[in-house]
Design an enzyme around this catalytic site. Sequence first.
Site, mmCIF file in Angstrom:
data_model
loop_
_atom_site.group_PDB
_atom_site.id
_atom_site.type_symbol
_atom_site.label_atom_id
_atom_site.label_comp_id
_atom_site.label_asym_id
_atom_site.label_seq_id
_atom_site.Cartn_x
_atom_site.Cartn_y
_atom_site.Cartn_z
ATOM 1 N N TRP A 24 0.824 -1.044 -0.016
ATOM 2 C CA TRP A 24 0.044 -0.033 -0.074
ATOM 3 C C TRP A 24 0.872 1.198 -0.132
ATOM 4 O O TRP A 24 0.505 2.225 -0.691
ATOM 5 C CB TRP A 24 -1.087 -0.066 1.217
ATOM 6 C CG TRP A 24 -1.851 -1.166 1.070
ATOM 7 C CD1 TRP A 24 -2.135 -2.218 1.957
ATOM 8 C CD2 TRP A 24 -2.859 -1.418 0.130
ATOM 9 N NE1 TRP A 24 -2.935 -2.958 1.497
ATOM 10 C CE2 TRP A 24 -3.549 -2.573 0.374
ATOM 11 C CE3 TRP A 24 -3.175 -0.789 -1.157
ATOM 12 C CZ2 TRP A 24 -4.589 -3.239 -0.213
ATOM 13 C CZ3 TRP A 24 -4.235 -1.370 -1.988
ATOM 14 C CH2 TRP A 24 -4.847 -2.513 -1.651
ATOM 15 N N ASP A 53 -1.756 6.822 6.122
ATOM 16 C CA ASP A 53 -2.747 5.859 5.803
ATOM 17 C C ASP A 53 -2.953 4.945 7.205
ATOM 18 O O ASP A 53 -2.026 4.101 7.504
ATOM 19 C CB ASP A 53 -2.336 4.845 4.689
ATOM 20 C CG ASP A 53 -3.271 3.784 4.045
ATOM 21 O OD1 ASP A 53 -4.222 3.815 4.878
ATOM 22 O OD2 ASP A 53 -2.901 3.186 3.074
ATOM 23 N N LYS A 87 -12.017 -2.029 6.945
ATOM 24 C CA LYS A 87 -11.050 -3.011 7.823
ATOM 25 C C LYS A 87 -11.550 -2.780 9.259
ATOM 26 O O LYS A 87 -11.910 -3.847 9.688
ATOM 27 C CB LYS A 87 -9.666 -2.565 7.894
ATOM 28 C CG LYS A 87 -9.117 -2.272 6.433
ATOM 29 C CD LYS A 87 -8.701 -3.437 5.739
ATOM 30 C CE LYS A 87 -8.720 -3.196 4.156
ATOM 31 N NZ LYS A 87 -7.589 -2.387 3.667
#
Length: 360
Positions: A102, A172, A196
């Site tokens: 990511w 993030d 999530k």
Amino acid sequence: MARVYNFSAGPSMLPEQVLQSAAADMLDYQGSGQSVMEMSHRSKTFQAIIDAAEANLRKVMNIPDNYKVLFLQGGASTQFAMVPLNLMTKNGKADYIITGQWAKKAFKEATRYGDAKAIASSEDKTFSYIPRVTKDMVRPDADYVHICMNNTIYGTLYHDLPDTGDVPLVADISSCIMSEPIDVTKFAMLYAGAQKNLAPAGVTIVIIREDFLGNAQEMTPTMLNYVTHADNGSMFNTPPCWCIYICKLVLDWILETGGLEKRREINVQKAELLYNFLDNSKLFRGTVVAEDRSLMNVPFVTGNEELDAKFVKEATAAGFVNLKGHRSVGGMRASIYNAMPVEGVEKLVAFMKKFEEENA
Ligand SMILES: *Cc1c(COP(=O)(O)O)cnc(C)c1O
């Protein structure tokens, strides 16, 4: 009805209380005669929902008044572009720390919009640790330093933030939002896809300090400019109403169950159960260095791919689902987000013990 223990990295489990409230409200939300899925986002009823979601979020995360909270779409992946378009604008430079896929995707996207530089990486050891970054590694004229706080695929977490000097930090936090308290004031901006630990897929949370708004690059599309959403209460266009509603319910649940301090306590308890077992197992082992281990995503292997596959298969049959590791790394991964009860981890560990005995 048999609910499984779902160890998916995302979308992932939601608290049962939330699913039950949503089910009860499905046909008639609080006497409105309609579902939240059907109602106008311009209605008073929905305005109350999004206001409550924001108020809850501010309360749970202790967000100061000089930060805006935005409910956006496009997932965390869209933030990979929005961050540089909106923030890499003073000197056109930004530094990125590469701790997994990511982080790498965020970095690659940023290189399209300016001078983005990868200043550290843990790719040399399959991202099994967090590289230590000191002030002298950061370009003093970088507009920000970007980190991925919890690396969902590899199972690492920043337990301490890097010292970036005067350069603002952007993070993030898709897979660690709401897992433990976080000091929002340490960041220019935080963002998280909700699927999530917060809501179904479809809404992305952005928390941005007001003075970082309003400097977007000239070419920035209207929809990708934070100002557009900040000036319109996240309703410049139709927001993901249903996801925001569930997000509100999840935050109610967090508040009712002791807030983020209590979440941390429970998450540490769950993670320790699993890590302690892995550290003492003769068959399984964790893949991350001890000091950087995630509280949310726990990757592990047996060292034998056939045995890994056998484990995943037997675990699935026993009601422990989605334990297969990310397609890029193999092995196993147990994602133990907030909604995973302690009991789910205890039972998984008992199952792993049994598997170990049978396959030693
Ligand atoms: C899942 C995840 C993403 C991608 O989120 P999308 O909503 O699918 O774009 C980005 N960063 C992290 C840390 C993630 O866990």
